[in-house]
Design an enzyme around this catalytic site. Structure first.
Site, PDB file in Angstrom:
ATOM      1  N   GLY A   1       0.827  -1.206   0.000  1.00  0.00           N
ATOM      2  CA  GLY A   1       0.000   0.000   0.000  1.00  0.00           C
ATOM      3  C   GLY A   1       0.854   1.245   0.000  1.00  0.00           C
ATOM      4  N   GLY A  47      -0.835   4.397   0.107  1.00  0.00           N
ATOM      5  CA  GLY A  47      -1.669   5.511   0.541  1.00  0.00           C
ATOM      6  C   GLY A  47      -0.914   6.282   1.604  1.00  0.00           C
ATOM      7  N   ALA A  52      -0.805   5.952   4.791  1.00  0.00           N
ATOM      8  CA  ALA A  52      -0.164   5.102   5.786  1.00  0.00           C
ATOM      9  C   ALA A  52       1.032   4.369   5.185  1.00  0.00           C
ATOM     10  CB  ALA A  52      -1.177   4.114   6.362  1.00  0.00           C
ATOM     11  N   SER A  69     -17.304  17.373   0.769  1.00  0.00           N
ATOM     12  CA  SER A  69     -16.613  17.442   2.057  1.00  0.00           C
ATOM     13  C   SER A  69     -17.518  17.933   3.167  1.00  0.00           C
ATOM     14  CB  SER A  69     -15.418  18.374   1.965  1.00  0.00           C
ATOM     15  OG  SER A  69     -14.934  18.606   3.271  1.00  0.00           O
ATOM     16  N   ARG A  72     -20.904  12.630  12.462  1.00  0.00           N
ATOM     17  CA  ARG A  72     -21.417  12.085  11.209  1.00  0.00           C
ATOM     18  C   ARG A  72     -22.562  11.108  11.397  1.00  0.00           C
ATOM     19  NH1 ARG A  72     -15.603  11.249   8.223  1.00  0.00           N
ATOM     20  NH2 ARG A  72     -15.335  13.472   7.909  1.00  0.00           N
ATOM     21  N   HIS A 120     -18.615   5.394   3.804  1.00  0.00           N
ATOM     22  CA  HIS A 120     -17.474   6.258   3.596  1.00  0.00           C
ATOM     23  C   HIS A 120     -16.188   5.697   4.181  1.00  0.00           C
ATOM     24  CE1 HIS A 120     -15.238   9.887   3.273  1.00  0.00           C
ATOM     25  NE2 HIS A 120     -15.126  10.048   4.568  1.00  0.00           N
ATOM     26  N   GLU A 123      -6.312   2.862   7.556  1.00  0.00           N
ATOM     27  CA  GLU A 123      -7.695   2.399   7.619  1.00  0.00           C
ATOM     28  C   GLU A 123      -7.777   0.879   7.733  1.00  0.00           C
ATOM     29  OE1 GLU A 123     -10.222   4.376   4.765  1.00  0.00           O
ATOM     30  OE2 GLU A 123     -11.930   3.092   5.242  1.00  0.00           O
ATOM     31  N   ARG A 169     -15.623   7.535  13.523  1.00  0.00           N
ATOM     32  CA  ARG A 169     -14.436   8.367  13.338  1.00  0.00           C
ATOM     33  C   ARG A 169     -14.834   9.830  13.184  1.00  0.00           C
ATOM     34  NH1 ARG A 169     -12.082  10.661   9.124  1.00  0.00           N
ATOM     35  NH2 ARG A 169     -13.081   9.505   7.443  1.00  0.00           N
ATOM     36  N   LEU A 186      -6.798  10.934   8.104  1.00  0.00           N
ATOM     37  CA  LEU A 186      -5.506  11.343   7.548  1.00  0.00           C
ATOM     38  C   LEU A 186      -4.486  11.415   8.679  1.00  0.00           C
ATOM     39  CD1 LEU A 186      -6.694  14.162   5.104  1.00  0.00           C
ATOM     40  CD2 LEU A 186      -6.431  11.728   4.676  1.00  0.00           C
TER      41      LEU A 186
HETATM   42  C1  LIG Z   1     -13.953  10.887  -0.569  1.00  0.00           C
HETATM   43  C2  LIG Z   1     -13.227  10.758   0.732  1.00  0.00           C
HETATM   44  C3  LIG Z   1     -12.856  11.886   1.448  1.00  0.00           C
HETATM   45  C4  LIG Z   1     -12.175  11.775   2.654  1.00  0.00           C
HETATM   46  N1  LIG Z   1     -11.843  12.914   3.325  1.00  0.00           N
HETATM   47  C5  LIG Z   1     -11.146  12.813   4.480  1.00  0.00           C
HETATM   48  C6  LIG Z   1     -10.733  13.978   5.176  1.00  0.00           C
HETATM   49  O1  LIG Z   1     -11.020  15.106   4.772  1.00  0.00           O
HETATM   50  N2  LIG Z   1     -10.031  13.831   6.314  1.00  0.00           N
HETATM   51  C7  LIG Z   1      -9.696  12.601   6.795  1.00  0.00           C
HETATM   52  O2  LIG Z   1      -9.032  12.540   7.814  1.00  0.00           O
HETATM   53  N3  LIG Z   1     -10.063  11.478   6.139  1.00  0.00           N
HETATM   54  C8  LIG Z   1     -10.775  11.551   4.997  1.00  0.00           C
HETATM   55  N4  LIG Z   1     -11.149  10.408   4.344  1.00  0.00           N
HETATM   56  C9  LIG Z   1     -10.685   9.098   4.808  1.00  0.00           C
HETATM   57  C10 LIG Z   1      -9.231   8.874   4.396  1.00  0.00           C
HETATM   58  O3  LIG Z   1      -9.003   9.428   3.133  1.00  0.00           O
HETATM   59  C11 LIG Z   1      -8.855   7.418   4.333  1.00  0.00           C
HETATM   60  O4  LIG Z   1      -9.305   6.739   5.445  1.00  0.00           O
HETATM   61  C12 LIG Z   1      -7.337   7.276   4.288  1.00  0.00           C
HETATM   62  O5  LIG Z   1      -6.793   8.080   3.286  1.00  0.00           O
HETATM   63  C13 LIG Z   1      -6.912   5.860   4.097  1.00  0.00           C
HETATM   64  O6  LIG Z   1      -5.522   5.817   3.897  1.00  0.00           O
HETATM   65  P1  LIG Z   1      -4.735   4.469   3.864  1.00  0.00           P
HETATM   66  O7  LIG Z   1      -3.316   4.821   3.649  1.00  0.00           O
HETATM   67  O8  LIG Z   1      -5.065   3.666   5.057  1.00  0.00           O
HETATM   68  O9  LIG Z   1      -5.297   3.656   2.619  1.00  0.00           O
HETATM   69  P2  LIG Z   1      -5.474   4.010   1.065  1.00  0.00           P
HETATM   70  O10 LIG Z   1      -5.187   5.409   0.752  1.00  0.00           O
HETATM   71  O11 LIG Z   1      -6.779   3.441   0.675  1.00  0.00           O
HETATM   72  O12 LIG Z   1      -4.327   3.201   0.357  1.00  0.00           O
HETATM   73  C14 LIG Z   1      -4.385   1.814   0.164  1.00  0.00           C
HETATM   74  C15 LIG Z   1      -3.166   1.396  -0.620  1.00  0.00           C
HETATM   75  O13 LIG Z   1      -3.066  -0.007  -0.587  1.00  0.00           O
HETATM   76  C16 LIG Z   1      -2.863  -0.535  -1.874  1.00  0.00           C
HETATM   77  N5  LIG Z   1      -3.476  -1.871  -1.870  1.00  0.00           N
HETATM   78  C17 LIG Z   1      -4.630  -2.260  -1.280  1.00  0.00           C
HETATM   79  N6  LIG Z   1      -4.837  -3.575  -1.457  1.00  0.00           N
HETATM   80  C18 LIG Z   1      -3.794  -4.031  -2.166  1.00  0.00           C
HETATM   81  C19 LIG Z   1      -3.441  -5.300  -2.678  1.00  0.00           C
HETATM   82  N7  LIG Z   1      -4.193  -6.393  -2.479  1.00  0.00           N
HETATM   83  N8  LIG Z   1      -2.317  -5.395  -3.422  1.00  0.00           N
HETATM   84  C20 LIG Z   1      -1.523  -4.298  -3.621  1.00  0.00           C
HETATM   85  N9  LIG Z   1      -1.803  -3.082  -3.142  1.00  0.00           N
HETATM   86  C21 LIG Z   1      -2.923  -2.944  -2.434  1.00  0.00           C
HETATM   87  C22 LIG Z   1      -3.498   0.455  -2.806  1.00  0.00           C
HETATM   88  O14 LIG Z   1      -2.916   0.372  -4.075  1.00  0.00           O
HETATM   89  C23 LIG Z   1      -3.175   1.767  -2.087  1.00  0.00           C
HETATM   90  O15 LIG Z   1      -1.880   2.176  -2.455  1.00  0.00           O
HETATM   91  C24 LIG Z   1     -11.852  10.507   3.150  1.00  0.00           C
HETATM   92  C25 LIG Z   1     -12.224   9.376   2.438  1.00  0.00           C
HETATM   93  C26 LIG Z   1     -12.944   9.492   1.252  1.00  0.00           C
HETATM   94  C27 LIG Z   1     -13.447   8.268   0.592  1.00  0.00           C
END
Ligand SMILES: Cc1cc2nc3c(=O)[nH]c(=O)nc-3n(C[C@H](O)[C@H](O)[C@H](O)COP(=O)(O)OP(=O)(O)OC[C@H]3O[C@@H](n4cnc5c(N)ncnc54)[C@H](O)[C@@H]3O)c2cc1C
Ligand code: FES
Lengths: 639, 256
Positions: free
Chosen positions: A41, A43, A45, A285, A331, A402, A426, A436, A442
């Site tokens: 991943g 993202g 994190a 948002s 929320r 969400h 997440e 949450r 973030l």
């Molecule tokens: C529209 C929207 C708006 C939001 N706004 C806010 C906000 O304003 N403030 C806030 O705090 N939060 C917000 N959130 C929530 C927040 O964006 C997410 O919870 C957070 O970004 C998740 O980050 P992450 O790094 O955990 O995962 P993600 O960003 O989902 O990253 C997952 C990563 O894992 C990889 N991956 C997954 N499965 C596999 C696999 N099997 N094989 C290879 N790679 C894989 C993907 O390619 C990706 O790179 C929002 C969410 C949404 C949907």
């Protein structure tokens, strides 16, 4: 036999993290290069963890199914990120952020983790600013803040409506720097299809190259999953189309306990569905709730346009019911109230499936320009999607799935119940309890990646100094590759009648209907029988075309939907067992006379963590009891 | 009542980077005007699947115009006819009943076709790896308000950082030049105080990496027209000035 040991450090809450950092085993700087770490991943994190681990000197392999690490779902976050800098002088503090998060999570999170999150939040803002994240600023050049749902202080930092994008670019750029110096090896367009363990410890992963179809094993001293949430189990959600739960589900099947799968956040401000072809729902948002007023017509089955409805015939239901918080209630409260008024027959829009979010008052008070500066890009997006101009008519919104608070169970070190396997962002269950707060995902993803894991991972690595990772020709890997290939062959051979999308949509309907905004025993029981039936029919009758030896989006998706089918069942099972309401989990049987979520602390003040026992066996529930030493358990009230 | 469109589509199909491609001509009746362009393709794909034909492959993810994953040529225009709009945010109400729509992948030698409408854009990441970052290892940062940044500079940085990295600028350019993308990446960091220490090194390295992969800029401005985030052309001039200065600056920095 699994025992849940959260490894919460000793001492007063404000000292736990420091005490812990002092007591973990360390790997000395020169030895870090002798360890390999897999991060799945990119993202917030994953990218922040991979970059920070590489900066420390570890060898990192990072995997993503995206074509570039910059595209992870995190990029879509709009509103902002919290920290208790107290730059506004409005009484904020680490303690208040901690308190708000525990309360907002409806007392279903672990105090020690949440306190640490609040502690490192300030460092995140510093770190991101140093990387060049262009946060919004005041004319004096200092950082600006806004307030967000569920908080009475202004502690949210933002970059226009693109905060997630900017934070992700910061982390991606830090990652790119490490790729350039060779400390990180990037595997893009790589789908992780299984997690491999040896003698109960994490050994590596199996991936499918999404361009060539080649299935390969990778091993390391530790495996980190930062693979995001599983909101797409509902089919329609605000998540990006490719978001899925497969990596954490596969880890669950290999022994990692899955905590609180039923906790899902339904976001109140999304654009309502327009037709049956809708492929996803778009979030507007939550920051819009700072200036927008939410209302529906007082009368039922209203047919007049919004501007034809006089003020006294408008029902500002949140402002009336919750005078202290008004439109800024958390929320879950905002979502359920919207559902109530729509179910009563007060819904607006062509399909009567929304409520108004009206900026007329803000325009009159602050002027169009001010509104435009704050929300311009959101308004543009709304207009592109709906064809309506929110500068002249109110927006229409409705709740949508969400965020998933549930995820892999982790201890204070962010390690799952499989030694050497970590979950971040997440993908884990920590910190947000049953609900949450806005702008806290973030914060948590970056806290986990920049600051927590880099300090805790050495505890697992240090004792392994001198050991090589399990070689990839070990039977545990060759067998895992065989399993992946068998599964692929199975799909290619079904040659059924319906595409994968059909089954995903059907699954989504069941889960939304019975395990969505409001849940009850009868509905959940129904889902418990409908989901396995759908899964059987799916496995017998799904159609996957093309070849496995190359790009095949149907094959990618069939595995994900298959995993969602199992995950959905566990989610429903968890919702059924938790016969209380808390946060995003609203059991109709458990509500106050005013219709608010009614917790049952006597019986349910625990984390419910499920153990996989095989496809034909029922999972076992393990409980981590939650102690509240600092934040007194009270019924949440936003009146 | 939602208006329904009946369309005639020509969609590029190509099995792999080394295969010959060809257009698939297909009717797409009954497309609701509220559908997005990609939802229209979803409908077409579901119909293909029911006829046992492999669906058309295209890249997409957020469907909110922010991740930069999507992007196709629509009647010869990158991301189609609507200004400042990525393919996923283009909605069918911008088309008329009976329209013929030609859909092709990005066309640029540095973006080889992988399958159908999906291309390989890894070269964009190579440009960033060449220097598109500020070296600030985790833990080293001072308090975020220690350095005040004029609001104007922060806003300008944000205008540049709004780039979603979709590659439309390159696909739209007759020379497949990478100037707008690279200039946006540079301006994002180069206008900030934090970006100054590495400014000249960054500029030289990124521009030269760009030149390794992409064509030469002859000031057509098509890039800006196609950009879903309307990244301003001025950034290219800024990049060119900085590049010239970087040659001198880097030499004098090296001799210090
Ligand atoms: C529209 C929207 C708006 C939001 N706004 C806010 C906000 O304003 N403030 C806030 O705090 N939060 C917000 N959130 C929530 C927040 O964006 C997410 O919870 C957070 O970004 C998740 O980050 P992450 O790094 O955990 O995962 P993600 O960003 O989902 O990253 C997952 C990563 O894992 C990889 N991956 C997954 N499965 C596999 C696999 N099997 N094989 C290879 N790679 C894989 C993907 O390619 C990706 O790179 C929002 C969410 C949404 C949907
Ligand atoms: S799919 Fe993300 S920008 Fe279009």
């Amino acid at each position: 036999m699994v025992t849940l040991d959260a490894k919460i450090p000793e001492g007063p809450i404000a000292e736990k993290w420091d005490n812990h950092k002092f007591s973990v085993k360390l790997v000395n700087p020169a030895n870090k290069r002798r360890f390999d770490v897999i991060v799945v991943g990119t993202g917030l994190a994953g990218a922040s963890a991979a970059a920070s681990l590489a900066e420390l000197g570890y060898n990192v392999k990072v995997f993503t199914y995206h074509d570039s690490p910059r595209r992870a779902h995190s990029i879509a976050a709009q509103g902002g990120i919290n920290a208790s800098k107290n730059y506004r002088n409005d009484g904020d503090s680490v303690y208040r952020l901690f308190y708000d998060t525990v309360k907002g999570g409806d007392y279903r999170s672990r105090e020690a983790n949440v306190y640490r999150l609040a502690q490192v939040a300030d460092d995140i803002i510093d770190q991101c600013t140093a990387q060049g994240v262009p946060f919004a600023r005041e004319y004096g050049g200092l950082l600006a803040n806004r307030s967000f749902g569920g908080a009475q202080v202004s502690r949210t930092f933002y970059a226009r409506g693109q905060t997630g994008q900017q934070l992700l670019l910061g982390a991606y750029q830090a990652l790119a720097a490490q790729i350039a110096v060779g400390k990180v090896t990037l595997y893009n367009r790589s789908d992780v299809l299984d997690i491999v363990t040896k003698d109960g410890e994490a050994a590596g992963i199996v991936t499918r190259d999404m361009l060539s179809g080649e299935v390969t094993a990778h091993s390391a001293h530790a495996v980190v999953l930062a693979t995001g949430g599983y909101g797409n189990v509902y089919y329609l959600s605000t998540n990006a189309m490719q978001c899925n739960g497969s990596a954490i589900w596969r880890a669950h099947r290999k022994g990692a306990l899955f905590a609180n799968p039923c906790y899902t956040q339904i976001h109140p401000t999304c654009i309502p569905a327009a037709d049956e072809f809708q492929s996803k729902l778009t979030l507007m948002s939550e920051s819009l709730r700072n200036d927008g007023r939410i209302w529906v017509p007082r009368g039922f089955d209203e047919s007049r346009a919004a501007d034809q409805i006089p003020e006294d015939e408008r029902y500002y239901f949140l402002e009336e019911k919750y005078p202290a918080f008004g439109n800024l209630v958390p929320r879950d409260v905002a979502s359920r109230n919207a559902k109530t008024v729509v179910d009563e027959g007060r819904g607006v829009g062509p399909l009567s499936n929304g409520v108004y979010l009206d900026f007329a008052a803000a325009r009159a008070r602050d002027g169009v320009e001010a509104v435009k500066e704050r929300y311009g890009n959101l308004f543009d997006m709304y207009e592109r999607i709906t064809g309506e101009d929110p500068y002249s008519v109110p927006m229409r919104i409705y709740p949508a799935t969400h965020y998933t608070m549930g995820g892999l169970w982790v201890d204070y070190n962010l390690m799952t119940t499989v030694p050497g396997l970590y979950a971040l962002g997440e993908a884990n269950f920590s910190d947000h309890g049953a609900n949450r707060l806005g702008a806290s995902a973030l914060m948590q993803g970056l806290a986990d990646g920049y600051f927590v894991l880099p300090s805790t991972i050495s505890d697992h690595l240090a004792p392994q100094l001198g050991n090589s990772p399990v070689p990839t020709d070990d039977p545990v890997f060759t067998e895992a590759i065989d399993t992946v290939n068998d599964r692929t062959r199975m799909w290619m051979n079904v040659k059924g009648t319906h595409g994968v999308e059909h089954y995903h949509r059907e699954l989504g309907k069941i889960v939304w209907e019975h395990c969505g905004m409001a849940r009850n025993e009868a509905g959940l029981q129904k889902a418990m029988s409908e989901i396995p039936a759908l899964r059987d029919e799916f496995r017998k009758n799904v159609k996957v075309l093309g070849s496995p030896d190359g790009i095949n989006t149907m094959l990618e998706k069939v595995n994900r939907v298959d995993d969602f089918m199992e995950l959905a069942e566990l989610k429903v099972r968890d919702a059924l067992h938790r016969a209380e309401s808390c946060g995003g989990h609203f059991r109709e049987e458990s509500q106050t006379p005013e219709g608010e979520a009614l917790r049952d602390d006597e019986n349910f003040a625990y984390v419910g963590a499920w153990e996989w026992n095989g496809e034909d066996a029922e999972p076992t529930l393990h409980k981590e009891h939650l102690e509240f030493e600092y934040v007194k358990l009270t019924q949440r009230s936003y009146k | 009542m939602t208006r329904m469109l009946n369309l005639k589509l020509r969609i590029w199909r190509q099995n792999g980077p080394d295969s010959e491609g060809a257009f698939l001509d297909i009717d797409a009746p009954g497309i609701p005007e509220d559908a997005s362009f990609l939802e229209m393709l979803d409908v077409v794909n579901e119909r293909l699947i029911s006829d046992d034909i492999e669906p058309v492959t295209f890249d997409h993810d957020c469907r909110e115009g922010i991740c930069g994953t999507c992007g196709v040529m629509i009647n010869g225009q990158a991301h189609g006819p609507e200004k400042a709009t990525a393919t996923c945010q283009l909605h069918m109400r911008k088309f008329n009943d009976g329209d013929e729509i030609t859909i092709e992948p990005w066309q640029a030698t540095s973006f080889p076709v992988l399958k159908d409408l999906m291309v390989d854009r890894r070269t964009l990441d190579r440009i960033v790896e060449a220097g598109g970052y500020i070296s600030a290892p985790t833990g080293t940062a001072p308090d975020a308000n220690e350095i005040a940044i004029p609001k104007e500079a922060a806003e300008m940085s944000m205008d540049a950082a709004a780039c979603i990295g979709c590659g439309a600028c390159i696909a739209a350019c007759p020379n497949s030049a990478g100037q707008l993308f690279t200039a946006a990446k540079l301006a994002h960091l180069n206008v900030l105080p934090q970006g100054q220490p590495e400014r000249w090194k960054r500029t030289e390295a990124m521009v030269e990496t760009m030149e390794d992969f992409f064509g030469a800029c002859t000031n057509h401005g098509e890039c800006h027209e196609a950009c879903p985030k309307e990244v301003p052309l001025d950034f290219i001039a800024m990049m060119n000035r900085d590049y010239v200065r970087s040659k001198v600056k880097n030499r004098s920095l090296a001799s210090q």
